[in-house]
Scaffold this motif. Structure first.
Motif, mmCIF file in Angstrom:
data_model
loop_
_atom_site.group_PDB
_atom_site.id
_atom_site.type_symbol
_atom_site.label_atom_id
_atom_site.label_comp_id
_atom_site.label_asym_id
_atom_site.label_seq_id
_atom_site.Cartn_x
_atom_site.Cartn_y
_atom_site.Cartn_z
ATOM 1 N N ARG A 1 0.393 3.862 -31.921
ATOM 2 C CA ARG A 1 1.259 2.953 -32.681
ATOM 3 C C ARG A 1 2.731 3.290 -32.452
ATOM 4 N N ARG A 2 3.039 4.588 -32.326
ATOM 5 C CA ARG A 2 4.410 5.017 -32.056
ATOM 6 C C ARG A 2 4.740 4.975 -30.572
ATOM 7 N N ALA A 3 3.767 5.305 -29.722
ATOM 8 C CA ALA A 3 4.033 5.468 -28.293
ATOM 9 C C ALA A 3 4.194 4.138 -27.551
ATOM 10 N N VAL A 4 3.373 3.157 -27.873
ATOM 11 C CA VAL A 4 3.391 1.903 -27.099
ATOM 12 C C VAL A 4 4.763 1.226 -27.123
ATOM 13 N N PRO A 5 5.423 1.056 -28.275
ATOM 14 C CA PRO A 5 6.765 0.455 -28.228
ATOM 15 C C PRO A 5 7.753 1.255 -27.376
ATOM 16 N N GLY B 1 -3.434 -8.210 -37.011
ATOM 17 C CA GLY B 1 -3.479 -6.752 -36.975
ATOM 18 C C GLY B 1 -2.300 -6.066 -37.628
ATOM 19 N N GLY B 2 -1.299 -6.818 -38.028
ATOM 20 C CA GLY B 2 -0.148 -6.244 -38.732
ATOM 21 C C GLY B 2 0.556 -5.168 -37.942
ATOM 22 N N TYR C 1 2.523 -14.743 -23.590
ATOM 23 C CA TYR C 1 2.369 -14.020 -24.841
ATOM 24 C C TYR C 1 1.014 -13.324 -24.897
ATOM 25 N N VAL C 2 1.042 -12.023 -25.203
ATOM 26 C CA VAL C 2 -0.184 -11.236 -25.324
ATOM 27 C C VAL C 2 -0.138 -10.435 -26.617
ATOM 28 N N LEU C 3 -1.313 -10.003 -27.044
ATOM 29 C CA LEU C 3 -1.449 -9.170 -28.231
ATOM 30 C C LEU C 3 -1.996 -7.821 -27.799
ATOM 31 N N VAL C 4 -1.316 -6.747 -28.175
ATOM 32 C CA VAL C 4 -1.762 -5.392 -27.864
ATOM 33 C C VAL C 4 -2.128 -4.725 -29.184
ATOM 34 N N ILE C 5 -3.393 -4.333 -29.311
ATOM 35 C CA ILE C 5 -3.888 -3.715 -30.532
ATOM 36 C C ILE C 5 -3.874 -2.197 -30.344
#
Length: 176
Positions: A135-139, A162-163, A117-121
């Motif tokens: 925010r749109r591109a990463v997913p 970070g919501g 598990y990682v968190l990508v900000i």
């Protein structure tokens, strides 16, 4: 004393090129041209999904793999801190090319290290009135063939992580 090999690994080369492109030359020196990195793996944001043709010659939409969302119990455990986030990367202030290269190398190293598990900000991107390019591109990137062997599922992070400006990512298990 042992010498390090003169060759850089692909991950090291990606990181070095990211740093080298942001460096400013000293006074009186000229900038060194840094080649583009991972150009063949980057998805084109301006082109729509390509269409394939069947035997009759008619176009049909190309199927795109969709990564799954995290299940509710896992999402709940991550948000409450009962499931550890083993790595994190911050993509704030980067161009799409820089962010893509860093994200790919980060996830590749994390996957190879057995991290789950990682968190990508990504940031929310509302400072300039936009809705956040990363925010749109990463997913969307996470659903591409380059990321498919690495990413099992992803979802928006909890508010304390970070919501909507961050993503939890579950990496696939390493095959032994």
């Amino acid at each position: 004393m042992t010498r390090r090999p003169d060759k850089l690994s692909e991950d090291d080369r990606v990181l070095w090129n990211l740093v080298a492109r942001t460096a400013k030359p000293l006074k009186g020196r000229t900038a060194v041209d840094v080649p583009e990195i991972a150009a063949e793996a980057k998805p084109s944001q301006s082109q729509p999904a390509l269409a394939a043709t069947n035997a009759a010659g008619t176009a049909k939409p190309k199927a795109q793999h969709v990564t799954h969302r995290l299940d509710e119990p896992t999402l709940d455990k991550l948000s409450k801190g009962r499931l550890p986030i083993e790595g994190r990367v911050d993509l704030h202030g980067m161009t799409q090319d820089e962010a893509y290269s860093l994200l790919f190398s980060f996830l590749h190293r994390a996957h190879a290290g057995g991290i789950r598990y990682v968190l990508v900000i990504t940031g929310k991107g509302s400072s300039s009135g936009g809705d956040g390019v990363l925010r749109r591109a990463v997913p969307a990137w996470l659903s591409t063939p380059a990321f498919r062997p690495l990413v099992s599922s992803h979802d928006h992070a909890a508010r304390n992580h970070g919501g909507s400006g961050a993503l939890y990512i579950r990496l696939r298990r390493v095959r032994s």
